[in-house]
Enzyme design. Structure first.
Site, PDB file in Angstrom:
ATOM      1  CB  CYS A  35      -1.118  -0.102   1.252  1.00 46.30           C
ATOM      2  SG  CYS A  35      -2.147  -1.434   1.403  1.00 46.30           S
ATOM      3  CG  HIS A  84      -3.292   3.538   2.362  1.00 52.11           C
ATOM      4  ND1 HIS A  84      -3.610   3.067   1.078  1.00 52.11           N
ATOM      5  CD2 HIS A  84      -3.518   2.380   2.877  1.00 52.11           C
ATOM      6  CE1 HIS A  84      -3.960   1.883   1.120  1.00 52.11           C
ATOM      7  NE2 HIS A  84      -4.065   1.237   2.141  1.00 52.11           N
ATOM      8  CG  ASN A  86      -6.532  -1.108   1.329  1.00 46.64           C
ATOM      9  OD1 ASN A  86      -5.931  -0.638   0.325  1.00 46.64           O
ATOM     10  ND2 ASN A  86      -6.060  -1.469   2.273  1.00 46.64           N
TER      11      ASN A  86
HETATM   12  N1  ACO Z   1     -18.443  -8.754   8.950  1.00 53.87           N
HETATM   13  C1  ACO Z   1     -18.750  -9.273  10.139  1.00 53.87           C
HETATM   14  N2  ACO Z   1     -18.027  -9.360  11.290  1.00 53.87           N
HETATM   15  C2  ACO Z   1     -16.710  -9.249  11.171  1.00 53.87           C
HETATM   16  C3  ACO Z   1     -16.094  -8.938   9.621  1.00 53.87           C
HETATM   17  C4  ACO Z   1     -17.009  -8.747   8.769  1.00 53.87           C
HETATM   18  N3  ACO Z   1     -16.776  -8.303   7.513  1.00 53.87           N
HETATM   19  N4  ACO Z   1     -15.112  -8.861   9.732  1.00 53.87           N
HETATM   20  C5  ACO Z   1     -14.504  -9.314  11.115  1.00 53.87           C
HETATM   21  N5  ACO Z   1     -15.587  -9.513  11.868  1.00 53.87           N
HETATM   22  C6  ACO Z   1     -15.795 -10.062  13.207  1.00 53.87           C
HETATM   23  C7  ACO Z   1     -14.656 -10.559  13.668  1.00 53.87           C
HETATM   24  O1  ACO Z   1     -14.669 -12.176  13.212  1.00 53.87           O
HETATM   25  C8  ACO Z   1     -14.789 -10.624  15.393  1.00 53.87           C
HETATM   26  O2  ACO Z   1     -15.830 -11.558  15.814  1.00 53.87           O
HETATM   27  P1  ACO Z   1     -15.337 -12.352  16.919  1.00 53.87           P
HETATM   28  O3  ACO Z   1     -15.429 -11.176  17.804  1.00 53.87           O
HETATM   29  O4  ACO Z   1     -16.541 -13.241  17.072  1.00 53.87           O
HETATM   30  O5  ACO Z   1     -13.937 -12.852  16.931  1.00 53.87           O
HETATM   31  C9  ACO Z   1     -15.535  -9.075  15.396  1.00 53.87           C
HETATM   32  O6  ACO Z   1     -15.968  -8.839  14.167  1.00 53.87           O
HETATM   33  C10 ACO Z   1     -14.582  -7.999  15.923  1.00 53.87           C
HETATM   34  O7  ACO Z   1     -13.271  -8.021  15.039  1.00 53.87           O
HETATM   35  P2  ACO Z   1     -12.285  -6.864  15.405  1.00 53.87           P
HETATM   36  O8  ACO Z   1     -11.024  -7.509  14.347  1.00 53.87           O
HETATM   37  O9  ACO Z   1     -12.328  -6.662  16.828  1.00 53.87           O
HETATM   38  O10 ACO Z   1     -13.102  -5.738  14.628  1.00 53.87           O
HETATM   39  P3  ACO Z   1     -12.315  -4.626  14.368  1.00 53.87           P
HETATM   40  O11 ACO Z   1     -13.113  -3.414  14.930  1.00 53.87           O
HETATM   41  O12 ACO Z   1     -10.818  -4.475  14.589  1.00 53.87           O
HETATM   42  O13 ACO Z   1     -12.300  -4.244  12.741  1.00 53.87           O
HETATM   43  C11 ACO Z   1     -10.794  -4.307  10.967  1.00 53.87           C
HETATM   44  C12 ACO Z   1     -11.665  -5.171  11.870  1.00 53.87           C
HETATM   45  C13 ACO Z   1     -12.008  -3.598  10.059  1.00 53.87           C
HETATM   46  C14 ACO Z   1     -10.226  -5.344   9.995  1.00 53.87           C
HETATM   47  C15 ACO Z   1      -9.899  -3.399  11.613  1.00 53.87           C
HETATM   48  O14 ACO Z   1      -9.322  -4.027  12.550  1.00 53.87           O
HETATM   49  C16 ACO Z   1      -8.792  -2.770  10.435  1.00 53.87           C
HETATM   50  O15 ACO Z   1      -9.383  -2.064   9.799  1.00 53.87           O
HETATM   51  N6  ACO Z   1      -7.652  -3.126  10.360  1.00 53.87           N
HETATM   52  C17 ACO Z   1      -6.934  -2.454   9.421  1.00 53.87           C
HETATM   53  C18 ACO Z   1      -6.943  -3.237   8.301  1.00 53.87           C
HETATM   54  C19 ACO Z   1      -6.064  -2.345   7.296  1.00 53.87           C
HETATM   55  O16 ACO Z   1      -6.096  -1.263   7.062  1.00 53.87           O
HETATM   56  N7  ACO Z   1      -5.532  -3.367   6.460  1.00 53.87           N
HETATM   57  C20 ACO Z   1      -4.933  -3.004   5.320  1.00 53.87           C
HETATM   58  C21 ACO Z   1      -3.419  -2.414   5.362  1.00 53.87           C
HETATM   59  S1  ACO Z   1      -2.715  -2.015   4.011  1.00 53.87           S
HETATM   60  C22 ACO Z   1      -1.902  -3.484   3.332  1.00 53.87           C
HETATM   61  O17 ACO Z   1      -0.863  -3.236   3.159  1.00 53.87           O
HETATM   62  C23 ACO Z   1      -2.521  -4.555   2.472  1.00 53.87           C
END
Ligand code: ACO
Length: 337
Positions: A116, A258, A288
């Site tokens: 990214c 980003h 993203n």
């Molecule tokens: N729909 C429903 N539930 C979901 C989903 C979904 N799409 N995705 C995750 N959940 C669930 C999880 O399984 C978890 O369930 P559990 O409590 O039963 O285990 C619950 O939701 C909470 O999960 P968290 O990981 O605590 O949710 P969070 O609020 O942290 O959001 C997210 C998750 C959106 C992935 C967040 O952590 C995030 O945005 N992280 C950064 C990701 C990112 O930017 N990545 C790209 C980097 S760039 C690159 O180089 C590729």
């Protein structure tokens, strides 16, 4: 203030391309245990674009590259850089094919993989070539079809990523011109490589002598530490580049961060104390898009009249590696097509 006639790289064209197929959160909810409400509230994403079978990264890159060249008034370039983590093939790189399809056969062309952060790393590389006199006009393309490395059953990643491409043309000019890019702040942290990884497909797995675990061909992400690192790294990097440029936070007219997740963008802007209305955003419509994220959001904001000539724009990015990078630009008066 005295004019600064040092040689610099100046933005003179921009173009983008998105695959036509829109996948909404409701579409995803038909296949996965998720909902529009969950995805929108946790990420700000409403929909993303996904390639159809038969399309690859080079197809998106060629479309965006052609539009950027047209926006720059046509003519040749003497270097092509394609920032991508999803090349058409592990070997050869995608850029030579993209260059040839754009009628640029013979021009040096290479891929740059910084995930990214790849577009900002590529801009810095292009600026280096221009300032050193190795090149005078460079096409920089950020293109990814990241949906091709996702596990279709993994709701945590499928909800976040989309496919797309964005490109710019940089020409030799002087540091006092609108559109002159830089300074830059770039960084990496390989100790956290496991947070965002496709385990298989490279020499580590191929040279392991072990049978391939099919699950390892897909991208894995540890969302919460990624979230924390993204906010810290982008805030620190953006602050460093502002100090290098001699800009105060009040000087920033627009902030292009980003487009990972709306909550990450808001947290970075809050840390830097950039007012929310100065943050440009299109993550709601494209998700993203990895290396395409920065040129796509810049082009979208410029086309909407939200970024206008003379605006001082702060750019920052972060991704797998980990890797991050920031730069600044005073937006030039360019043809938006
Ligand atoms: N729909 C429903 N539930 C979901 C989903 C979904 N799409 N995705 C995750 N959940 C669930 C999880 O399984 C978890 O369930 P559990 O409590 O039963 O285990 C619950 O939701 C909470 O999960 P968290 O990981 O605590 O949710 P969070 O609020 O942290 O959001 C997210 C998750 C959106 C992935 C967040 O952590 C995030 O945005 N992280 C950064 C990701 C990112 O930017 N990545 C790209 C980097 S760039 C690159 O180089 C590729």
């Amino acid at each position: 203030m005295t004019a600064d006639h040092r040689r610099a790289a100046v933005l003179c064209g921009i173009g983008t391309w998105l695959p036509p197929r829109v996948v909404t959160n409701d579409d995803l909810a038909q296949q996965l245990d998720t909902s529009d409400e969950w995805i929108r509230s946790r990420t700000g994403i409403r929909e993303r674009r996904v390639i159809d079978p038969g399309t690859s990264t080079s197809d998106l890159a060629v479309e965006a590259g052609a539009r950027a060249l047209k926006s720059a008034g046509g003519g040749n370039v003497d270097l092509v850089i394609v920032a991508t983590t999803t090349p058409d093939h592990p070997c050869p790189s995608t850029a030579p094919e993209v260059a040839s399809r754009l009628g640029l056969t013979g021009v040096p062309a290479f891929d740059l993989n910084a995930v990214c952060a790849g577009f900002v790393y590529s801009l810095a590389t292009a600026v280096g070539h221009i300032v050193a006199g190795i090149a005078s006009r460079v096409l920089v393309i950020g293109a990814d079809t990241f949906t091709t490395v996702l596990n279709p059953h993994d709701r945590t990643t499928v909800a976040i990523f989309g496919d797309g491409a964005g490109a710019v043309v940089l020409r030799a000019g002087t540091a006092d011109e609108p559109g002159a890019l830089g300074p830059f702040d770039l960084g990496s942290d390989g100790t956290n490589a496991e947070l965002l990884i496709v385990p298989a497909g490279g020499s580590r797995q191929r040279g392991s002598g072990q049978p391939l675990d099919p699950a390892d061909v897909h991208f894995r992400m540890d969302g919460q530490p990624v979230f924390r690192n993204a906010v810290t790294r982008m805030s620190e990097s953006a602050a460093k580049v502002l100090a290098q440029a001699g800009w105060r936070i009040e000087d920033v007219d627009r902030f292009a961060c980003h487009q990972a997740n709306a909550r990450i963008l808001t947290a970075v802007a809050r840390t830097l104390e950039v007012p929310e209305e100065r943050v440009v955003m299109n993550v709601d419509r494209v998700g993203n898009t990895v290396a395409a994220s920065i040129p796509l959001v810049l082009a979208d904001a410029a086309a909407a009249g939200d970024i206008v000539p003379g605006h001082r724009v702060l750019i920052t990015s972060f991704g797998a590696g980990l890797g991050w990078g920031s730069t600044v630009i005073t937006w030039p008066d360019i043809d938006l097509g």
